[in-house]
Motif scaffolding. Sequence first.
Motif, short mmCIF file in Angstrom:
data_model
loop_
_atom_site.label_atom_id
_atom_site.label_comp_id
_atom_site.label_asym_id
_atom_site.label_seq_id
_atom_site.Cartn_x
_atom_site.Cartn_y
_atom_site.Cartn_z
N HIS A 3 0.87 -1.17 0.00
CA HIS A 3 0.00 0.00 0.00
C HIS A 3 0.90 1.21 0.00
CE1 HIS A 3 -3.47 -2.46 0.64
NE2 HIS A 3 -2.82 -3.08 1.61
N VAL A 18 -4.56 6.46 -1.12
CA VAL A 18 -3.80 5.22 -0.90
C VAL A 18 -4.14 4.26 -2.03
CG1 VAL A 18 -3.40 3.27 0.65
CG2 VAL A 18 -3.85 5.54 1.60
N ASP A 320 -4.24 5.88 5.74
CA ASP A 320 -5.46 6.41 5.13
C ASP A 320 -5.98 7.66 5.82
OD1 ASP A 320 -6.47 5.23 7.36
OD2 ASP A 320 -7.56 3.64 6.31
#
Length: 341
Positions: A3, A18, A320
């Motif tokens: 990620h 993301v 996030d």
Amino acid sequence: MRHELICTEAATSPRLAVRGAPRPHPGAGEVMVKVQATSVNPIDVKRASGYGRRLLGLKGAARFPLVLGNDVAGVVESIGANVTGFARGQRVFGLLGTGRSGGAHASHVVVPQALLRHAPQGTGPDALAVLPYSFTTMWLSLRSIGITPANARGARVLIHGANGGLGRLAMQVLHHWGSQITAICAKGECQAALDLGAVAAVEYGPGCIESLPPDFDAVLNFANWDDDARLASHLGPRAMGQATTVHPLLANFDRLGWLGGAWASRRDRGRIRAIVASRAPKARYAWTIFKPDPQALEVLAEGVRARRLALPVGLAVPLDNAVAAYDHVLAGRPGRAVLLP
Ligand SMILES: NC(=O)c1ccc[n+]([C@@H]2O[C@H](COP(=O)([O-])OP(=O)(O)OC[C@H]3O[C@@H](n4cnc5c(N)ncnc54)[C@H](OP(=O)(O)O)[C@@H]3O)[C@@H](O)[C@H]2O)c1
């Protein structure tokens, strides 16, 4: 799957997302690290707005979408050929250069083994992730004007931006080396500088630089380019020099193009260099530019182990919620901002 936090386009208010990407593989001499913490430094916030696009573009580090970030703290996931000294599962921290292959704001990154160190026991990933980039830049500033443990004892050093990341680390190093530090501080922050070992601290404001003595052996400007000339005029006759991290090099090229940027930078540097030379003929004048430095990492690791080097963490958030970390830095809130991928 990895990620990664991408900055999608240049904007004053960072545009972040993301996304998933294939996991990178470590090449020869490289280590793949599962990132537990990485920091958002002031440079990341500036680069998110397009700052440095010309000069950093030369290194392939300005094309959006960008993965920003330089600092890494985490666990070794795998190692490439010829890696010695690191093994899967070990806790590490270190640094990525600013370049084509992208930054550290991701769940997994590949780091050259020369830019990794074992994590000192008892120091968590968030505390480690705020150090390498800032410490390296501060260390390069000291080195550029020749301050060493051998000549620092008793040296009178003026630090502008003493409460910031670079300023605090400079105070921790120079106090340990026995320098006499005068700190120019943010409003209400003088006591914090005295607690870190400054012998004098003044609050930044009109007339504050003029009120200082005229005989410093070294000046570190980590705060404001507009003050560089006035700071230089406070060097004494045997000064080692002045280093600034807040020079206009990247901004000049962004604003004025290749020729104009080169001309303006030469003029700007020459103007302050002339003041420095008029104060102390042997003094150096340096514009610090971050680049990874294995020796700086070595000194940093030793200082963390000895509990001499640390920066306060103000905020730690998951990838996030990175926008909160960017806002934290943009607003100048106290403490460093950390991402926990
Ligand atoms: N050239 C390079 O390669 C390089 C590398 C690393 C960092 N830098 C730059 O070096 C600077 C210091 O880095 P850092 O991580 O220590 O930043 P930081 O943690 O944000 O600290 C900056 C300090 O300077 C003060 N300051 C900022 N603007 C000022 C102004 N106009 N007048 C007076 N004081 C001011 C701040 O006070 P307040 O809290 O009151 O704002 C704060 O104490 C930043 O500008 C950063 O972008 C350059």
